[in-house]
Scaffold this motif. Structure first.
Motif, PDB file in Angstrom:
ATOM      1  N   MET A 299      36.612  23.596  38.335  1.00  0.00           N
ATOM      2  CA  MET A 299      36.705  24.228  39.711  1.00  0.00           C
ATOM      3  C   MET A 299      35.511  25.168  39.518  1.00  0.00           C
ATOM      4  SD  MET A 299      40.096  24.448  41.480  1.00  0.00           S
ATOM      5  CE  MET A 299      39.464  25.137  42.781  1.00  0.00           C
ATOM      6  N   ARG A 300      35.684  26.122  38.562  1.00  0.00           N
ATOM      7  CA  ARG A 300      34.722  27.358  38.386  1.00  0.00           C
ATOM      8  C   ARG A 300      33.159  26.923  37.828  1.00  0.00           C
ATOM      9  NH1 ARG A 300      35.004  32.768  34.389  1.00  0.00           N
ATOM     10  NH2 ARG A 300      33.535  33.901  35.638  1.00  0.00           N
ATOM     11  N   GLN A 301      33.087  25.897  37.147  1.00  0.00           N
ATOM     12  CA  GLN A 301      31.870  25.287  36.887  1.00  0.00           C
ATOM     13  C   GLN A 301      31.339  24.711  38.158  1.00  0.00           C
ATOM     14  OE1 GLN A 301      33.063  22.886  33.699  1.00  0.00           O
ATOM     15  NE2 GLN A 301      32.418  24.446  32.116  1.00  0.00           N
ATOM     16  N   ALA A 302      32.109  24.380  39.118  1.00  0.00           N
ATOM     17  CA  ALA A 302      31.649  23.856  40.341  1.00  0.00           C
ATOM     18  C   ALA A 302      31.213  24.804  41.516  1.00  0.00           C
ATOM     19  CB  ALA A 302      32.379  22.678  40.916  1.00  0.00           C
ATOM     20  N   GLY A 303      31.451  26.006  41.041  1.00  0.00           N
ATOM     21  CA  GLY A 303      31.127  27.116  42.000  1.00  0.00           C
ATOM     22  C   GLY A 303      32.229  27.900  42.729  1.00  0.00           C
ATOM     23  N   ALA A 304      33.538  27.283  42.450  1.00  0.00           N
ATOM     24  CA  ALA A 304      34.499  27.707  43.060  1.00  0.00           C
ATOM     25  C   ALA A 304      34.931  29.020  42.402  1.00  0.00           C
ATOM     26  CB  ALA A 304      36.021  26.823  42.937  1.00  0.00           C
ATOM     27  N   ARG A 305      35.698  30.191  43.153  1.00  0.00           N
ATOM     28  CA  ARG A 305      36.429  31.202  42.774  1.00  0.00           C
ATOM     29  C   ARG A 305      37.487  30.887  42.141  1.00  0.00           C
ATOM     30  NH1 ARG A 305      33.946  35.630  45.345  1.00  0.00           N
ATOM     31  NH2 ARG A 305      34.806  36.904  43.589  1.00  0.00           N
ATOM     32  N   THR A 306      37.863  31.581  41.074  1.00  0.00           N
ATOM     33  CA  THR A 306      39.231  31.170  40.317  1.00  0.00           C
ATOM     34  C   THR A 306      39.890  32.315  39.949  1.00  0.00           C
ATOM     35  OG1 THR A 306      37.931  31.153  38.200  1.00  0.00           O
ATOM     36  CG2 THR A 306      37.966  29.134  39.136  1.00  0.00           C
ATOM     37  N   LEU A 307      41.148  32.403  40.289  1.00  0.00           N
ATOM     38  CA  LEU A 307      42.149  33.403  40.069  1.00  0.00           C
ATOM     39  C   LEU A 307      43.244  33.083  38.968  1.00  0.00           C
ATOM     40  CD1 LEU A 307      42.596  34.793  43.742  1.00  0.00           C
ATOM     41  CD2 LEU A 307      40.799  35.302  41.897  1.00  0.00           C
ATOM     42  N   GLY A 308      43.531  34.105  38.039  1.00  0.00           N
ATOM     43  CA  GLY A 308      44.725  33.526  37.287  1.00  0.00           C
ATOM     44  C   GLY A 308      45.894  34.803  37.206  1.00  0.00           C
ATOM     45  N   GLN A 309      47.061  34.430  37.238  1.00  0.00           N
ATOM     46  CA  GLN A 309      48.073  35.347  37.448  1.00  0.00           C
ATOM     47  C   GLN A 309      48.299  36.157  35.999  1.00  0.00           C
ATOM     48  OE1 GLN A 309      51.994  33.994  38.454  1.00  0.00           O
ATOM     49  NE2 GLN A 309      53.043  35.755  38.014  1.00  0.00           N
ATOM     50  N   ASN A 310      48.329  37.329  35.761  1.00  0.00           N
ATOM     51  CA  ASN A 310      48.157  38.152  34.382  1.00  0.00           C
ATOM     52  C   ASN A 310      49.478  37.933  33.900  1.00  0.00           C
ATOM     53  OD1 ASN A 310      49.835  39.990  35.700  1.00  0.00           O
ATOM     54  ND2 ASN A 310      48.606  41.617  35.832  1.00  0.00           N
ATOM     55  N   GLU A 311      49.616  38.641  32.608  1.00  0.00           N
ATOM     56  CA  GLU A 311      50.752  38.337  31.771  1.00  0.00           C
ATOM     57  C   GLU A 311      51.953  39.153  32.297  1.00  0.00           C
ATOM     58  OE1 GLU A 311      51.929  38.632  27.008  1.00  0.00           O
ATOM     59  OE2 GLU A 311      49.957  39.183  27.517  1.00  0.00           O
ATOM     60  N   ALA A 312      51.573  40.284  32.716  1.00  0.00           N
ATOM     61  CA  ALA A 312      52.985  41.143  33.179  1.00  0.00           C
ATOM     62  C   ALA A 312      53.652  40.744  34.147  1.00  0.00           C
ATOM     63  CB  ALA A 312      52.202  42.704  33.292  1.00  0.00           C
ATOM     64  N   SER A 313      53.041  39.780  35.226  1.00  0.00           N
ATOM     65  CA  SER A 313      53.673  39.465  36.307  1.00  0.00           C
ATOM     66  C   SER A 313      54.204  37.946  36.123  1.00  0.00           C
ATOM     67  CB  SER A 313      52.915  39.616  37.483  1.00  0.00           C
ATOM     68  OG  SER A 313      51.990  38.779  37.673  1.00  0.00           O
ATOM     69  N   SER A 314      53.787  37.287  34.744  1.00  0.00           N
ATOM     70  CA  SER A 314      54.167  36.072  34.898  1.00  0.00           C
ATOM     71  C   SER A 314      55.752  35.743  34.244  1.00  0.00           C
ATOM     72  CB  SER A 314      53.249  35.301  34.000  1.00  0.00           C
ATOM     73  OG  SER A 314      52.003  35.252  34.464  1.00  0.00           O
ATOM     74  N   VAL A 315      56.319  34.729  34.696  1.00  0.00           N
ATOM     75  CA  VAL A 315      57.834  34.678  33.968  1.00  0.00           C
ATOM     76  C   VAL A 315      57.466  33.955  32.601  1.00  0.00           C
ATOM     77  CG1 VAL A 315      59.576  33.177  34.037  1.00  0.00           C
ATOM     78  CG2 VAL A 315      59.046  34.356  35.999  1.00  0.00           C
ATOM     79  N   VAL A 316      56.433  33.145  32.571  1.00  0.00           N
ATOM     80  CA  VAL A 316      56.057  32.430  31.374  1.00  0.00           C
ATOM     81  C   VAL A 316      54.354  32.374  31.397  1.00  0.00           C
ATOM     82  CG1 VAL A 316      56.006  30.332  29.795  1.00  0.00           C
ATOM     83  CG2 VAL A 316      58.220  31.053  31.108  1.00  0.00           C
ATOM     84  N   TYR A 317      53.777  33.110  30.365  1.00  0.00           N
ATOM     85  CA  TYR A 317      52.564  33.275  30.577  1.00  0.00           C
ATOM     86  C   TYR A 317      51.840  32.170  29.645  1.00  0.00           C
ATOM     87  CZ  TYR A 317      47.806  35.548  30.209  1.00  0.00           C
ATOM     88  OH  TYR A 317      46.397  36.231  30.267  1.00  0.00           O
ATOM     89  N   GLY A 318      52.022  31.072  30.029  1.00  0.00           N
ATOM     90  CA  GLY A 318      51.528  29.785  29.329  1.00  0.00           C
ATOM     91  C   GLY A 318      50.477  29.417  29.897  1.00  0.00           C
ATOM     92  N   MET A 319      50.348  28.614  30.951  1.00  0.00           N
ATOM     93  CA  MET A 319      49.133  28.109  31.787  1.00  0.00           C
ATOM     94  C   MET A 319      48.235  29.113  32.053  1.00  0.00           C
ATOM     95  SD  MET A 319      51.644  25.286  33.864  1.00  0.00           S
ATOM     96  CE  MET A 319      50.394  25.526  35.397  1.00  0.00           C
ATOM     97  N   PRO A 320      48.435  30.179  32.716  1.00  0.00           N
ATOM     98  CA  PRO A 320      47.393  31.183  32.946  1.00  0.00           C
ATOM     99  C   PRO A 320      46.720  31.746  31.548  1.00  0.00           C
ATOM    100  CG  PRO A 320      49.486  31.773  34.135  1.00  0.00           C
ATOM    101  CD  PRO A 320      49.800  30.739  33.136  1.00  0.00           C
ATOM    102  N   ARG A 321      47.277  31.662  30.617  1.00  0.00           N
ATOM    103  CA  ARG A 321      46.793  32.145  29.354  1.00  0.00           C
ATOM    104  C   ARG A 321      45.777  31.135  28.849  1.00  0.00           C
ATOM    105  NH1 ARG A 321      47.513  30.738  24.371  1.00  0.00           N
ATOM    106  NH2 ARG A 321      49.331  29.519  24.794  1.00  0.00           N
ATOM    107  N   VAL A 322      46.068  30.073  28.703  1.00  0.00           N
ATOM    108  CA  VAL A 322      45.424  28.925  28.439  1.00  0.00           C
ATOM    109  C   VAL A 322      43.887  28.882  29.249  1.00  0.00           C
ATOM    110  CG1 VAL A 322      44.915  26.483  27.902  1.00  0.00           C
ATOM    111  CG2 VAL A 322      47.262  27.638  27.299  1.00  0.00           C
ATOM    112  N   ALA A 323      44.156  29.106  30.239  1.00  0.00           N
ATOM    113  CA  ALA A 323      42.965  29.138  31.316  1.00  0.00           C
ATOM    114  C   ALA A 323      42.244  30.295  31.111  1.00  0.00           C
ATOM    115  CB  ALA A 323      43.514  29.060  33.051  1.00  0.00           C
ATOM    116  N   GLN A 324      42.768  31.359  30.881  1.00  0.00           N
ATOM    117  CA  GLN A 324      42.186  32.593  30.700  1.00  0.00           C
ATOM    118  C   GLN A 324      41.174  32.466  29.260  1.00  0.00           C
ATOM    119  OE1 GLN A 324      41.616  35.270  32.330  1.00  0.00           O
ATOM    120  NE2 GLN A 324      40.736  36.824  30.661  1.00  0.00           N
TER     121      GLN A 324
END
Length: 356
Positions: A299-324
Motif C-alpha cells: 500500500m505504501r509503495q502504491a502511494g497510500a498513507r500508512t499508520l501503525g499502532q505503537n507498542e505502548a498502546s498495543s495489547v500485543v505488539y506483533g503485527m505493527p512491529r513487523v510492519a514498522q
C-alpha cells in the motif's frame, strides 16, 4: 540464559478439557501448567497460592460463569486471561463481552468431536498462551465502555475519495471499537479484517453497528463500498477491494490461509494497493504474528498513507512491529491518535502520495 516458562492455570468444569489442555500445553517446554480448577471458587484460591502468568478460562461453568469471574479478576487482580468458548452464537456474544472486559484472546471450543477438534488447535492454543503472557493487560471493571467522545469532521474534509483498510488480530476487538466508535457519520469507507471465526464476525459487526455513528456490517460479495460505512471481513473468507466501473465494491471469496490466516490482512491490503493506490489509508493495529506487514508495504509503495499502532498502546505488539521493521509504516501512533489522523489525511491533499 533461558527465560522462565509461562506458568498457566487451567479453569474449566470439564475434566476432559482440563486433562487435554494440560497434556497439550505441557508438551511445550516454554509452558508449565501449574494447576487446574473446576470452578471459579477453586480457581480464586489457586490464583492466590500459585500466582500464574496466564489463566485459561471457560465461559460456561457452574456456581459462577466465566464472565462474572473475569470481571472480578480484572477488578481485583488484572492478569492475562485466555477465554475458552464454544462456536455457538451465544458463545460468540459472551466471548466478545469477555474481550471488552479485558480478556486478551480466546480459543473457540469445537462443538463436535471435542477431543479431536481441540487436538487440532494445539499450535493455536500454545501460541496464544505465550502471546497472552507478554500482553499488556488493562483493567476494565465490569466491562463498562467509556463515554464516547466522537470526533467531528474538519473544514475541507472529503471522505468520498478515500478508502481506509484496517487490519487487527489479538487485542483487535478493543482497538477497533476504540477507533470506529469515535468516527463521525461521514467518515471515509472502511474495510476491516480482524482474525476471528465466522460466527464471531457477525456478532462483532452487530455490536459495533449499535454503538458507532457509521454503519458497520459484515461484508458481502458485490456490495458497493460507501462513505460512512465499515465492512468487516467474514470470519471464514477473505475480503478484498474491487472495482465495478467507477465504484468500489467488496469481493468475498477464498478460504485458503494466507500469512497463516483466513481472512488475511495481507489479502485485504494488497487488493487496496491495487485498486485504490494513493486514495487509500492503511492501518495496522495490535496483533500476534506478521499478517498485514507486507500488504501494508505494498500500500505504501502504491502511494497510500500508512499508520501503525505503537507498542505502548498495543495489547500485543506483533503485527505493527513487523510492519514498522520492514518500512511499511509511515507514521506510528497511539491508538487514541489514529482516528483523528485518518480524518486529517482526508482533509489534506498534500503529501497524499508519500512513497517509500
Amino acid at each position: 540464559m533461558a527465560s522462565n516458562p509461562v506458568r498457566v492455570l487451567i479453569v474449566d468444569d470439564s475434566a476432559l478439557i482440563r486433562k487435554m489442555l494440560t497434556e497439550m500445553l505441557s508438551r511445550d517446554p516454554d509452558i508449565e501448567v501449574i494447576g487446574t480448577a473446576q470452578d471459579p471458587y477453586v480457581a480464586r484460591e489457586k490464583i492466590k497460592s500459585l500466582n500464574p502468568d496466564v489463566i485459561t478460562l471457560d465461559i460456561e461453568m457452574p456456581k459462577m460463569d466465566g464472565i462474572e469471574f473475569l470481571k472480578k479478576i480484572m477488578k481485583l487482580r488484572p492478569m492475562p486471561v485466555l477465554m475458552v468458548s464454544s462456536l455457538t452464537q451465544q458463545g460468540a456474544d459472551a466471548t466478545l463481552h469477555a474481550l471488552e472486559i479485558g480478556a486478551v484472546d480466546y480459543v473457540a471450543k469445537p462443538t463436535q468431536d471435542l477431543q479431536h477438534g481441540l487436538a487440532e488447535k494445539c499450535e493455536e492454543i500454545t501460541s496464544k498462551v505465550k502471546a497472552a503472557a507478554a500482553a499488556r493487560v488493562q483493567s476494565r471493571p465490569g466491562g463498562k465502555p467509556a463515554r464516547i467522545q466522537r470526533l467531528s469532521s474538519a473544514p475541507g474534509y472529503r471522505s468520498t475519495e478515500t478508502v481506509v483498510a484496517i487490519g487487527a488480530s489479538t487485542g483487535g476487538v478493543e482497538a477497533l471499537t476504540n477507533v470506529l466508535t469515535v468516527l463521525p457519520p461521514d467518515s471515509p469507507a472502511i474495510l476491516v479484517t480482524q482474525h476471528m471465526p465466522a460466527s464471531f464476525t457477525r456478532s462483532f459487526a452487530r455490536r459495533l453497528d449499535g454503538i458507532c455513528a457509521i454503519n458497520v456490517t459484515e461484508a458481502r460479495d458485490g456490495v458497493r463500498v460507501l462513505p460512512g460505512h465499515a465492512y468487516l471481513a467474514p470470519g471464514d473468507q477473505h475480503l478484498q477491494l474491487s472495482r465495478s466501473g467507477a465504484n468500489y465494491t467488496c469481493r468475498i471469496g477464498g478460504q485458503e490461509r494466507v500469512s497463516g490466516h483466513c481472512p488475511s490482512v495481507d489479502v485485504l491490503f494488497r487488493s487496496v494497493a491495487d485498486c485504490a493506490g494513493n486514495n487509500a489509508i492503511g492501518v495496522i493495529l495490535t496483533g500476534m504474528g506478521k499478517d498485514g506487514a507486507k500488504g501494508l508495504l505494498a500500500m505504501r509503495q502504491a502511494g497510500a498513507r500508512t499508520l501503525g499502532q505503537n507498542e505502548a498502546s498495543s495489547v500485543v505488539y506483533g503485527m505493527p512491529r513487523v510492519a514498522q521493521e520492514i518500512g511499511a509504516v509511515e507514521e506510528q501512533l497511539s491508538l487514541s491518535q489514529i482516528p483523528r489522523r485518518i480524518l486529517e489525511i482526508c482533509v489534506s491533499e498534500k503529501g497524499k502520495a508519500i512513497r517509500v
